[in-house]
Every structure is written in structure tokens, then in C-alpha cells.
Design a protein around this motif. Sequence first.
Motif, PDB file in Angstrom:
ATOM      1  N   ALA A   1       0.822  -1.208   0.000  1.00 57.05           N
ATOM      2  CA  ALA A   1       0.000   0.000   0.000  1.00 57.05           C
ATOM      3  C   ALA A   1       0.859   1.262   0.000  1.00 57.05           C
ATOM      4  CB  ALA A   1      -0.933  -0.019   1.206  1.00 57.05           C
ATOM      5  N   ALA A   2       1.939   1.256   0.765  1.00 58.93           N
ATOM      6  CA  ALA A   2       2.786   2.444   0.868  1.00 58.93           C
ATOM      7  C   ALA A   2       3.517   2.765  -0.432  1.00 58.93           C
ATOM      8  CB  ALA A   2       3.798   2.262   1.997  1.00 58.93           C
ATOM      9  N   GLU A   3       3.601   1.801  -1.346  1.00 61.65           N
ATOM     10  CA  GLU A   3       4.316   2.010  -2.605  1.00 61.65           C
ATOM     11  C   GLU A   3       3.438   2.597  -3.715  1.00 61.65           C
ATOM     12  OE1 GLU A   3       7.456  -1.705  -2.121  1.00 61.65           O
ATOM     13  OE2 GLU A   3       5.492  -2.063  -3.052  1.00 61.65           O
ATOM     14  N   LEU A   4       2.133   2.670  -3.482  1.00 59.55           N
ATOM     15  CA  LEU A   4       1.213   3.067  -4.549  1.00 59.55           C
ATOM     16  C   LEU A   4       1.433   4.482  -5.075  1.00 59.55           C
ATOM     17  CD1 LEU A   4      -2.167   1.461  -3.402  1.00 59.55           C
ATOM     18  CD2 LEU A   4      -0.484   0.593  -5.035  1.00 59.55           C
ATOM     19  N   PRO A   5       1.783   5.481  -4.234  1.00 62.09           N
ATOM     20  CA  PRO A   5       1.963   6.828  -4.787  1.00 62.09           C
ATOM     21  C   PRO A   5       2.997   6.894  -5.910  1.00 62.09           C
ATOM     22  CG  PRO A   5       1.786   6.942  -2.399  1.00 62.09           C
ATOM     23  CD  PRO A   5       1.863   5.488  -2.749  1.00 62.09           C
ATOM     24  N   GLY A   6       3.948   5.981  -5.924  1.00 62.59           N
ATOM     25  CA  GLY A   6       4.947   5.975  -6.988  1.00 62.59           C
ATOM     26  C   GLY A   6       4.571   5.127  -8.180  1.00 62.59           C
ATOM     27  N   ARG A   7       3.341   4.616  -8.194  1.00 60.88           N
ATOM     28  CA  ARG A   7       2.928   3.712  -9.266  1.00 60.88           C
ATOM     29  C   ARG A   7       1.670   4.205  -9.996  1.00 60.88           C
ATOM     30  NH1 ARG A   7       5.272  -1.423  -8.646  1.00 60.88           N
ATOM     31  NH2 ARG A   7       4.354  -1.772 -10.698  1.00 60.88           N
ATOM     32  N   ILE A   8       1.392   5.492  -9.969  1.00 66.58           N
ATOM     33  CA  ILE A   8       0.186   6.032 -10.612  1.00 66.58           C
ATOM     34  C   ILE A   8       0.187   5.670 -12.094  1.00 66.58           C
ATOM     35  CG2 ILE A   8      -1.039   8.163 -11.265  1.00 66.58           C
ATOM     36  CD1 ILE A   8      -0.144   9.346  -8.597  1.00 66.58           C
ATOM     37  N   GLY A   9      -0.941   5.116 -12.553  1.00 61.49           N
ATOM     38  CA  GLY A   9      -1.089   4.693 -13.942  1.00 61.49           C
ATOM     39  C   GLY A   9      -0.747   3.230 -14.166  1.00 61.49           C
TER      40      GLY A   9
ATOM     41  N   THR B   1      -5.851  -0.589 -11.316  1.00 61.22           N
ATOM     42  CA  THR B   1      -5.015   0.510 -11.808  1.00 61.22           C
ATOM     43  C   THR B   1      -4.870   1.563 -10.721  1.00 61.22           C
ATOM     44  OG1 THR B   1      -5.784   0.132 -14.062  1.00 61.22           O
ATOM     45  CG2 THR B   1      -4.763   2.260 -13.598  1.00 61.22           C
ATOM     46  N   VAL B   2      -3.652   2.013 -10.494  1.00 57.93           N
ATOM     47  CA  VAL B   2      -3.387   3.045  -9.490  1.00 57.93           C
ATOM     48  C   VAL B   2      -3.780   4.400 -10.072  1.00 57.93           C
ATOM     49  CG1 VAL B   2      -1.678   4.062  -7.959  1.00 57.93           C
ATOM     50  CG2 VAL B   2      -1.470   1.656  -8.628  1.00 57.93           C
ATOM     51  N   THR B   3      -4.716   5.067  -9.367  1.00 52.25           N
ATOM     52  CA  THR B   3      -5.280   6.328  -9.853  1.00 52.25           C
ATOM     53  C   THR B   3      -5.168   7.385  -8.769  1.00 52.25           C
ATOM     54  OG1 THR B   3      -6.858   5.056 -11.179  1.00 52.25           O
ATOM     55  CG2 THR B   3      -7.349   7.391 -10.841  1.00 52.25           C
ATOM     56  N   ALA B   4      -4.805   8.602  -9.154  1.00 56.18           N
ATOM     57  CA  ALA B   4      -4.691   9.689  -8.178  1.00 56.18           C
ATOM     58  C   ALA B   4      -6.063  10.080  -7.649  1.00 56.18           C
ATOM     59  CB  ALA B   4      -4.011  10.896  -8.816  1.00 56.18           C
ATOM     60  N   ASN B   5      -6.150  10.284  -6.317  1.00 58.18           N
ATOM     61  CA  ASN B   5      -7.360  10.767  -5.656  1.00 58.18           C
ATOM     62  C   ASN B   5      -6.936  11.396  -4.345  1.00 58.18           C
ATOM     63  OD1 ASN B   5      -9.729  11.227  -4.251  1.00 58.18           O
ATOM     64  ND2 ASN B   5     -10.624   9.220  -4.683  1.00 58.18           N
ATOM     65  N   ALA B   6      -7.031  12.713  -4.279  1.00 56.74           N
ATOM     66  CA  ALA B   6      -6.516  13.441  -3.118  1.00 56.74           C
ATOM     67  C   ALA B   6      -7.215  13.051  -1.826  1.00 56.74           C
ATOM     68  CB  ALA B   6      -6.656  14.947  -3.344  1.00 56.74           C
ATOM     69  N   GLN B   7      -8.452  12.535  -1.905  1.00 63.88           N
ATOM     70  CA  GLN B   7      -9.192  12.177  -0.695  1.00 63.88           C
ATOM     71  C   GLN B   7      -8.855  10.771  -0.187  1.00 63.88           C
ATOM     72  OE1 GLN B   7     -10.980  14.024  -3.262  1.00 63.88           O
ATOM     73  NE2 GLN B   7     -10.357  15.681  -1.880  1.00 63.88           N
ATOM     74  N   ALA B   8      -8.142   9.994  -0.975  1.00 65.85           N
ATOM     75  CA  ALA B   8      -7.832   8.614  -0.592  1.00 65.85           C
ATOM     76  C   ALA B   8      -6.565   8.565   0.261  1.00 65.85           C
ATOM     77  CB  ALA B   8      -7.648   7.759  -1.840  1.00 65.85           C
ATOM     78  N   PRO B   9      -6.374   7.471   1.009  1.00 67.15           N
ATOM     79  CA  PRO B   9      -5.108   7.315   1.751  1.00 67.15           C
ATOM     80  C   PRO B   9      -3.914   7.423   0.813  1.00 67.15           C
ATOM     81  CG  PRO B   9      -6.703   5.644   2.425  1.00 67.15           C
ATOM     82  CD  PRO B   9      -7.304   6.341   1.243  1.00 67.15           C
ATOM     83  N   ASN B  10      -2.924   8.225   1.194  1.00 70.29           N
ATOM     84  CA  ASN B  10      -1.711   8.453   0.395  1.00 70.29           C
ATOM     85  C   ASN B  10      -2.003   9.112  -0.956  1.00 70.29           C
ATOM     86  OD1 ASN B  10       0.075   7.286   2.323  1.00 70.29           O
ATOM     87  ND2 ASN B  10      -0.489   5.236   1.588  1.00 70.29           N
ATOM     88  N   GLY B  11      -3.246   9.617  -1.149  1.00 67.08           N
ATOM     89  CA  GLY B  11      -3.567  10.347  -2.367  1.00 67.08           C
ATOM     90  C   GLY B  11      -3.778   9.491  -3.600  1.00 67.08           C
TER      91      GLY B  11
END
Length: 441
Positions: A26-34, A86-96
Motif C-alpha cells: 500500500a505504501a508504494e502506490l503513490p509511486g505507481r500512478i497509472g 489501476t493506481v489512480t490519483a485521488n486526493a481524498q484517498a489514503p496516500n492520495g
Amino acid sequence: MIHPSTTDIPSTADIPSTADPARVLAAELPGRIGDTVELAGWLHRRRALKSVTFLVLRDRSGLAQVVAPAGTADLPEETVLRVRGTVTANAQAPNGVELTGPAVEVLARPVAAPPFDLFRPAVPAALPVVLDGAPVTLRHPRLAALHRVSAASVHGFRAALDGLGFTEIHTPKVVSSATESGANVFALDWFGREAYLAQSPQFFKQAMVGVFERVYETGPVFRAEPHDTARHLAQYTSLDAELGFVADHRDVMAVVRAALAGMVGAVAERAGDALAVLGVEPPVVPEEIPQLHFAEAMRMLGADEPDLAPAHERWLGAWAQREHGSPFLFVTGYPMRKRPFYTHPEPGRPEYSNSFDLLFRGLELVTGGQRLHRYEDYLAALAARGEPAGPYEGYLRAFAHGMPPHGGFALGLERWTARLTGEENVRRTALFPRDVHRLTP
């Protein structure tokens, strides 16, 4: 300040697994958007809104939000899942970030609910409920965070002492003699002979100074003392060290300070997220921890006692914080009559000792000092206390073959973690505590 060296060890996420080759944390998701990735973990919470339902997945690194597909509305919390999306940006989600378009595979369904909701920010249960249900209640992020801090502390202790040339040892926890100290011991049957659970590795670590010069151990110790307080356990984890060729107890105190600095540094580096969950700031270890002789402490307290009572420790802790800005305080020179026979007396004042306690925020955390090292001094010390040398024959053997001036200390891991995190009861920092009442789970 001593900064212990560390060795870079790859995380298990970097180790290939034929069973789960694509998994990310889970902590790695911000670097995997898309990217399309796989997560695996427990269903921490299901959040149903008007137009969409979210699954919050929990793994060892934290939380991840998944936009729930159809057919997942009946999944109970703590269901074990594998999710691909798919990892998608969402500012309201944990870690964005969140996972969209997911495929969800159920790996295991729980057949019973936890004693309380694990997704609540605070722990909504009394201590007995937490301890009775430990295999599942410890999944609560706040309770798990305490043990992440504990694990990081042990890593820091090891790294600090490794950096100072110590050798890690592992000593027996079943011993033949109950004569190490006045504390009560647990007796057991050892193939028809009486044996005891070890109260500490003291005798063994002293003997190993004659082999390695500097040694340490992390392991369980057992005290059959009928204390039923928030600061005592019948089994706890002791962080022990012993070093040779010391000038006196102050050399040992310098190592204590280095170990504490290493522990605090490792907690900040390796368990920063756990500290954030707990809302805790790590303490600052002063370059010079303040010291106070026992006799001076008694004068300041207006007391005349052979030991410090808990109220005395709290008063001295407040004094150290107020006068020195330090949460730590060394109290040195405890009366010899309150220290073990192997303690070295203070030169010029033999009624006092070259020993110390370290107080952390007003609570005794570490006990240590300089030991006797000459064989004849041990015989004299035992005779002075009216004790025969026979029961100590195995212990004294090392000194009969020549030992250097040495000393050491022991630190209680559960007390350290409780004081560091602000927990009032030491049982919260033991995974499965053992005390006068508790033998399960």
C-alpha cells in the motif's frame, strides 16, 4: 554522538516470489500512478457512499483504498483479499491514490468478528479485552504500532552495539541454580532434576567478557515476583550488555547512552509511520545525560532510604527535565547493601557502589554498573554476606582464570516502549504478556 553503522537489507517486497510475483504494498502506490498492480491484505473497512462503495485494504505497510466492484458488498471486515487494479490519483484517498477497475479475489473469509471494530482510530476496548483477543486485536493499527516501535528499538540496540565492537550471544534460559539474586524464581522439572528459569543472563555474559571482551544479548528473562502493577511482568525482554577493560561504571554509562541514541534513531528511521499513528515524538538523547549521586538524591528528596521508591523516581525525573531539559537521568552510587554481591564498591566510600540506574521520564529503565573482577574479591564479597562459595562454583570459575575490569547493564524492552509511547501499562507493549494472572493466549 555515536551513529551506529547499519547494513542495507532488501525488504521482502524486493525478494521474488513465485506465488505472488506482482504484489506491491500500500505504501508504494503513490509511486505507481497509472500502473496496473496487485495488492494483498485484509479488508480493513468497507465504506458505502450514495454512489460508490470503497474497500480499504490493510497490509503490513498501511492502508489502500479500492473502488469496489459489484459483488463485494457482503464481504466482512478482515476478509483476506488479493486485488488487481489501476493506481489512480485521488486526493481524498489514503496516500492520495486508489485502485480503480479492480478484480477482487477472496483468499479467506473470517468465520468470527473481532472483539471490536479494528478500523476505529482509537482502541474502543479495555485492556483485558485487548489481551484476551491478542491474535486479532493486535491487528488494530494503533496496537500494532507499539510493537513496530519495539522492533525498531531492538534493531537500534543491536546496530549501536555492533558498531562498538560487541558480539551478540545467546545464553541458556534454564539454569541449575537459583542463587543469582534475592528475587523469586520459577522452578521446573528437568529430566528429574530441579531447574529454574533464568532471571537474567548476568553470569553468562560476564563469563563471555573473558572470551569476546564485549557482548550483548536480547532475550526473555523470568521473575517470579508477585507484583501486580502496571510496570511489572513475570516474563519480559531484557536488552543486556557487558564490556571488559573499563575504568569504572562511567564507561558503561557511555555505552548506555550510545545504545539509547541508536534505539531512538532506529525508531525514528524505521518506525516513523508507527510514531505518527501513535502521535508520539521520539525523545532527544542528550550528548551528556545528567548524573546525580544517590546520596545527593536522598538529600534533595529529604529522605534516608536504601533505594528509590517510585515517587522518588518521578520527582527526580521531573527535576532532570526542569533543570537539564533531559528526559533521562543517571542516578549513581546506590548503597552496596541494595546491590548484588558482584557489584564493585565505590573507591573511598565502600558503603556505596560503582553502579547506576537510568531513569527515563521518571521511571527506572536501566540498571548497571562495574563488577568485581578478581577471584579473591568474589570470595571476600560472598563471605561478607554470609554466603558460601559452593553454589557459585560454576560462576566463579571464569574469575579463577583471570578476568579484566568489566561492567554492564540491562534494559527492559517493554518498559522502554511503554515510556517512549506514553502507555501507562507495560502489558500493552508485550505481545502476549505473562504476569501473576495471565498464561493465555
